[in-house]
Design a protein around this motif. Structure first.
Motif, PDB file in Angstrom:
ATOM      1  N   TYR A  68       0.827  -1.205   0.000  1.00 36.77           N
ATOM      2  CA  TYR A  68       0.000   0.000   0.000  1.00 36.77           C
ATOM      3  C   TYR A  68       0.863   1.256   0.000  1.00 36.77           C
ATOM      4  O   TYR A  68       0.420   2.331   0.378  1.00 36.77           O
ATOM      5  CB  TYR A  68      -0.942  -0.030   1.210  1.00 36.77           C
ATOM      6  CG  TYR A  68      -1.708  -1.333   1.284  1.00 36.77           C
ATOM      7  CD1 TYR A  68      -2.750  -1.594   0.394  1.00 36.77           C
ATOM      8  CD2 TYR A  68      -1.344  -2.325   2.189  1.00 36.77           C
ATOM      9  CE1 TYR A  68      -3.429  -2.803   0.428  1.00 36.77           C
ATOM     10  CE2 TYR A  68      -2.014  -3.536   2.225  1.00 36.77           C
ATOM     11  CZ  TYR A  68      -3.049  -3.777   1.342  1.00 36.77           C
ATOM     12  OH  TYR A  68      -3.712  -4.988   1.358  1.00 36.77           O
ATOM     13  N   LEU A 217     -10.365  -4.460  -1.949  1.00 35.42           N
ATOM     14  CA  LEU A 217     -10.496  -3.187  -2.667  1.00 35.42           C
ATOM     15  C   LEU A 217      -9.754  -3.237  -3.996  1.00 35.42           C
ATOM     16  O   LEU A 217      -8.634  -3.747  -4.078  1.00 35.42           O
ATOM     17  CB  LEU A 217      -9.932  -2.041  -1.816  1.00 35.42           C
ATOM     18  CG  LEU A 217     -10.764  -1.597  -0.607  1.00 35.42           C
ATOM     19  CD1 LEU A 217      -9.976  -0.587   0.217  1.00 35.42           C
ATOM     20  CD2 LEU A 217     -12.089  -0.995  -1.058  1.00 35.42           C
ATOM     21  N   GLU A 218     -10.375  -2.687  -5.034  1.00 30.43           N
ATOM     22  CA  GLU A 218      -9.708  -2.618  -6.334  1.00 30.43           C
ATOM     23  C   GLU A 218      -8.622  -1.553  -6.329  1.00 30.43           C
ATOM     24  O   GLU A 218      -7.601  -1.692  -7.008  1.00 30.43           O
ATOM     25  CB  GLU A 218     -10.744  -2.321  -7.429  1.00 30.43           C
ATOM     26  CG  GLU A 218     -11.734  -3.447  -7.669  1.00 30.43           C
ATOM     27  CD  GLU A 218     -12.673  -3.151  -8.808  1.00 30.43           C
ATOM     28  OE1 GLU A 218     -12.530  -2.075  -9.451  1.00 30.43           O
ATOM     29  OE2 GLU A 218     -13.565  -3.972  -9.080  1.00 30.43           O
ATOM     30  N   GLN A 219      -8.849  -0.474  -5.584  1.00 29.66           N
ATOM     31  CA  GLN A 219      -7.860   0.600  -5.462  1.00 29.66           C
ATOM     32  C   GLN A 219      -7.588   0.863  -3.974  1.00 29.66           C
ATOM     33  O   GLN A 219      -7.989   1.884  -3.427  1.00 29.66           O
ATOM     34  CB  GLN A 219      -8.351   1.869  -6.147  1.00 29.66           C
ATOM     35  CG  GLN A 219      -8.510   1.733  -7.661  1.00 29.66           C
ATOM     36  CD  GLN A 219      -8.983   3.023  -8.306  1.00 29.66           C
ATOM     37  OE1 GLN A 219      -9.987   3.617  -7.909  1.00 29.66           O
ATOM     38  NE2 GLN A 219      -8.227   3.478  -9.298  1.00 29.66           N
ATOM     39  N   ARG A 221      -4.963   1.721  -2.341  1.00 32.48           N
ATOM     40  CA  ARG A 221      -4.132   2.876  -1.999  1.00 32.48           C
ATOM     41  C   ARG A 221      -4.986   4.132  -1.828  1.00 32.48           C
ATOM     42  O   ARG A 221      -4.705   4.973  -0.973  1.00 32.48           O
ATOM     43  CB  ARG A 221      -3.079   3.098  -3.089  1.00 32.48           C
ATOM     44  CG  ARG A 221      -2.192   4.325  -2.877  1.00 32.48           C
ATOM     45  CD  ARG A 221      -1.463   4.290  -1.547  1.00 32.48           C
ATOM     46  NE  ARG A 221      -0.686   5.505  -1.331  1.00 32.48           N
ATOM     47  CZ  ARG A 221      -0.141   5.847  -0.180  1.00 32.48           C
ATOM     48  NH1 ARG A 221      -0.263   5.059   0.862  1.00 32.48           N
ATOM     49  NH2 ARG A 221       0.540   6.968  -0.066  1.00 32.48           N
ATOM     50  N   LYS A 222      -6.047   4.246  -2.609  1.00 31.99           N
ATOM     51  CA  LYS A 222      -6.939   5.408  -2.511  1.00 31.99           C
ATOM     52  C   LYS A 222      -7.596   5.453  -1.139  1.00 31.99           C
ATOM     53  O   LYS A 222      -7.696   6.518  -0.516  1.00 31.99           O
ATOM     54  CB  LYS A 222      -7.999   5.336  -3.612  1.00 31.99           C
ATOM     55  CG  LYS A 222      -8.935   6.526  -3.659  1.00 31.99           C
ATOM     56  CD  LYS A 222      -9.909   6.395  -4.829  1.00 31.99           C
ATOM     57  CE  LYS A 222     -10.856   7.583  -4.878  1.00 31.99           C
ATOM     58  NZ  LYS A 222     -11.801   7.475  -6.024  1.00 31.99           N
ATOM     59  N   LYS A 225      -5.015   6.355   1.588  1.00 37.63           N
ATOM     60  CA  LYS A 225      -4.785   7.805   1.627  1.00 37.63           C
ATOM     61  C   LYS A 225      -5.882   8.503   2.420  1.00 37.63           C
ATOM     62  O   LYS A 225      -5.632   9.465   3.153  1.00 37.63           O
ATOM     63  CB  LYS A 225      -4.715   8.372   0.204  1.00 37.63           C
ATOM     64  CG  LYS A 225      -3.402   8.123  -0.505  1.00 37.63           C
ATOM     65  CD  LYS A 225      -3.364   8.842  -1.852  1.00 37.63           C
ATOM     66  CE  LYS A 225      -2.013   8.693  -2.511  1.00 37.63           C
ATOM     67  NZ  LYS A 225      -1.944   9.402  -3.825  1.00 37.63           N
TER      68      LYS A 225
END
Length: 238
Positions: A68, A217-219, A221-222, A225
């Motif tokens: 991540y 989760l597909e994203q 890192r979003k 954040k």
């Protein structure tokens, strides 16, 4: 003269006993150890008996969090102690002090001797869970290293989400599935509120929901954040 001599001898004996007392009961100075594979992990302890567990758990935690894009920004200091930690009113095996930027951690023997039924996520506490607990505190430190406006945070819920996800994430797949399958709980869903209240009522459920949510989760890192910039009492799942 005889009285004086006896008094002199008594004083000498008393002085000797006092010096002996100081030598016997002075606190043992801690040594500083570092993990061979990562100089950023620094351990203060009386001996190196826990270094293998600490270094292995740290490697697993760093590898998990690297997925991540989270990494330590400075040395992570771990103080190994032998007394239970009072963390926000409850006894804990480890804690991260954000003011000092230091992790306080019980040794495994201290954990096992502290209670007859030490548990983690509804299972008997053992060496694997000890490594998971270490990874949990490593995640707290790295979250702090990467967070925005840390001092303004009103809650630890974002840190706990990541710390529990890391703790489950470093366990063996078999052990992790045992914990997940023993509870009829799914991941956090859109619209849910991730809160300290739920964690306090059901810490194992909180850990499972957080790990399943993050891992699916597909994203991711979003969302990470979002956690790093979070400064409210709960996290609303998008």
């Amino acid at each position: 003269m005889r009285i004086y001599l006896l008094g002199f001898i008594a004083k000498k004996i008393a002085c000797g006993l006092f010096i002996l007392f100081l030598l016997l009961f002075q606190p043992v100075s801690a040594e500083t150890y570092r993990c061979a594979n990562n100089e950023l992990i620094q351990v203060r302890a009386e001996n190196d008996s826990m270094m293998n567990d600490i270094c292995l758990a740290s490697d697993k935690a760093l590898h998990f969090l690297d997925n991540y894009q989270l990494e330590p920004k400075r040395v992570i200091v771990i103080e190994l102690i032998d007394t239970l930690i009072n963390s926000h009113g409850y006894l804990a095996y480890g804690s991260y002090d954000r003011q000092r930027d230091v992790i306080r951690l019980l040794s495994l023997p201290a954990v096992l001797n502290s209670t007859e039924s030490a548990e983690m996520y509804g299972q008997p506490f053992d060496q694997e869970h000890y490594q998971g607990a270490i990874a949990h505190e490593i995640a707290h430190a790295i979250f702090h290293h990467n967070a925005k406006n840390v001092e303004g945070q009103l809650t630890n819920v974002g840190q706990e989400y990541l710390a529990h996800s890391t703790q489950l994430g470093v366990l063996s797949a078999e052990r992790r599935q045992q914990i997940i399958h023993s509870h009829d709980i799914g991941p956090w869903e859109s619209g849910d509120s991730i809160s300290d209240v739920y964690m306090g009522l059901n810490p194992t459920g909180f850990a499972i929901k957080s790990y399943l949510h993050l891992s699916r989760l597909e994203q991711p890192r979003k969302f990470v954040k979002l956690l790093l910039n979070h400064n409210w009492f709960y996290v609303s799942v998008p």
